[in-house]
Each structure stands twice: as C-alpha cells, then as structure tokens.
Design a protein around this motif. Structure first.
Motif, PDB file in Angstrom:
ATOM      1  N   GLY A   4       4.719  88.255   6.610  1.00  0.00           N
ATOM      2  CA  GLY A   4       4.038  87.077   7.141  1.00  0.00           C
ATOM      3  C   GLY A   4       3.903  85.916   6.166  1.00  0.00           C
ATOM      4  O   GLY A   4       3.539  84.814   6.566  1.00  0.00           O
ATOM      5  N   ARG A   5       4.200  86.138   4.886  1.00  0.00           N
ATOM      6  CA  ARG A   5       4.116  85.038   3.927  1.00  0.00           C
ATOM      7  C   ARG A   5       5.276  84.067   4.132  1.00  0.00           C
ATOM      8  O   ARG A   5       6.351  84.452   4.564  1.00  0.00           O
ATOM      9  N   THR A   6       5.010  82.805   3.792  1.00  0.00           N
ATOM     10  CA  THR A   6       6.026  81.763   3.833  1.00  0.00           C
ATOM     11  C   THR A   6       6.138  81.157   2.438  1.00  0.00           C
ATOM     12  O   THR A   6       5.127  80.859   1.813  1.00  0.00           O
ATOM     13  N   LEU A   7       7.365  81.011   1.958  1.00  0.00           N
ATOM     14  CA  LEU A   7       7.620  80.468   0.628  1.00  0.00           C
ATOM     15  C   LEU A   7       8.591  79.304   0.723  1.00  0.00           C
ATOM     16  O   LEU A   7       9.336  79.187   1.694  1.00  0.00           O
ATOM     17  N   LEU A   8       8.591  78.477  -0.293  1.00  0.00           N
ATOM     18  CA  LEU A   8       9.577  77.417  -0.412  1.00  0.00           C
ATOM     19  C   LEU A   8      10.451  77.736  -1.622  1.00  0.00           C
ATOM     20  O   LEU A   8       9.954  77.913  -2.726  1.00  0.00           O
ATOM     21  N   LEU A   9      11.757  77.835  -1.386  1.00  0.00           N
ATOM     22  CA  LEU A   9      12.713  78.021  -2.473  1.00  0.00           C
ATOM     23  C   LEU A   9      13.328  76.664  -2.770  1.00  0.00           C
ATOM     24  O   LEU A   9      13.963  76.064  -1.910  1.00  0.00           O
ATOM     25  N   ARG A  10      13.095  76.157  -3.962  1.00  0.00           N
ATOM     26  CA  ARG A  10      13.646  74.863  -4.370  1.00  0.00           C
ATOM     27  C   ARG A  10      14.771  75.108  -5.365  1.00  0.00           C
ATOM     28  O   ARG A  10      14.576  75.739  -6.389  1.00  0.00           O
ATOM     29  N   ILE A  11      15.938  74.568  -5.047  1.00  0.00           N
ATOM     30  CA  ILE A  11      17.083  74.642  -5.941  1.00  0.00           C
ATOM     31  C   ILE A  11      17.224  73.270  -6.586  1.00  0.00           C
ATOM     32  O   ILE A  11      17.551  72.283  -5.924  1.00  0.00           O
ATOM     33  N   VAL A  12      16.919  73.210  -7.871  1.00  0.00           N
ATOM     34  CA  VAL A  12      16.937  71.944  -8.610  1.00  0.00           C
ATOM     35  C   VAL A  12      18.389  71.558  -8.865  1.00  0.00           C
ATOM     36  O   VAL A  12      19.183  72.370  -9.332  1.00  0.00           O
ATOM     37  N   GLN A  13      18.721  70.316  -8.565  1.00  0.00           N
ATOM     38  CA  GLN A  13      20.105  69.878  -8.670  1.00  0.00           C
ATOM     39  C   GLN A  13      20.324  68.747  -9.677  1.00  0.00           C
ATOM     40  O   GLN A  13      21.461  68.373  -9.918  1.00  0.00           O
ATOM     41  N   ARG A  14      19.266  68.210 -10.257  1.00  0.00           N
ATOM     42  CA  ARG A  14      19.451  67.091 -11.176  1.00  0.00           C
ATOM     43  C   ARG A  14      19.032  67.407 -12.598  1.00  0.00           C
ATOM     44  O   ARG A  14      18.876  66.520 -13.413  1.00  0.00           O
ATOM     45  N   GLY A  15      18.837  68.659 -12.915  1.00  0.00           N
ATOM     46  CA  GLY A  15      18.543  69.031 -14.291  1.00  0.00           C
ATOM     47  C   GLY A  15      17.091  69.421 -14.523  1.00  0.00           C
ATOM     48  O   GLY A  15      16.186  69.007 -13.816  1.00  0.00           O
ATOM     49  N   LEU A  16      16.894  70.243 -15.532  1.00  0.00           N
ATOM     50  CA  LEU A  16      15.579  70.781 -15.862  1.00  0.00           C
ATOM     51  C   LEU A  16      14.594  69.703 -16.295  1.00  0.00           C
ATOM     52  O   LEU A  16      13.426  69.743 -15.923  1.00  0.00           O
ATOM     53  N   THR A  17      15.042  68.720 -17.052  1.00  0.00           N
ATOM     54  CA  THR A  17      14.145  67.678 -17.546  1.00  0.00           C
ATOM     55  C   THR A  17      13.474  66.949 -16.377  1.00  0.00           C
ATOM     56  O   THR A  17      12.260  66.742 -16.370  1.00  0.00           O
ATOM     57  N   ILE A  18      14.246  66.577 -15.391  1.00  0.00           N
ATOM     58  CA  ILE A  18      13.707  65.890 -14.222  1.00  0.00           C
ATOM     59  C   ILE A  18      12.811  66.830 -13.421  1.00  0.00           C
ATOM     60  O   ILE A  18      11.738  66.455 -12.958  1.00  0.00           O
TER      61      ILE A  18
END
Length: 71
Positions: free
Chosen positions: A52-66
């Motif tokens: 029942g949990r909902t998560l957001l998976l974010r795939i960073v595409q512009r680099g770790l610094t940003i």
C-alpha cells in the motif's frame, strides 16, 4: 499547456525498478509503476508497493551537483 522537456524521459523495466527497491528495502514488492508528468530534466516514476505504500523514484539526469541543490 504542454511543456517541452529539456532531456528525454528514461524508460525503465519492471526488473530495474525491482532492483532499485531491493537496494532500498529488502523484501519490498512492486505492485505497479508509471512515469509521472512534470519536470524538465529528471525522470520521475510513481511506484505502488503491494503493502500500500507509494514512492517516487527520481532518476537524476543533469548531474549530482545540480541534484544536491534540489534536496
């Protein structure tokens, strides 16, 4: 009004999502996942787990610094 993404959406498989889940929490089981609209640079997926949990998976595409400035 539609918007233009700065970078293309990254497609991922159910197996790849399962791999991310396993690294996050051993035993977490995926019910479904779908891309989330919005965002110009990162790819976001809504993950629904069997428990029942909902998560957001974010795939960073512009680099770790940003990415660190978005936390």
């Amino acid at each position: 009004m539609p918007y233009d993404r700065r970078v293309p959406l990254i497609s991922i498989s159910k197996e790849q999502v399962g791999h991310f889940l396993f690294k996050w929490e051993v035993g977490a089981k995926l019910k479904s996942f779908a891309p989330v609209s919005g965002g110009f640079s990162n790819t976001n997926y809504k993950l629904e787990l069997i428990d029942g949990r909902t998560l957001l998976l974010r795939i960073v595409q512009r680099g770790l610094t940003i990415a660190q400035t978005e936390i």
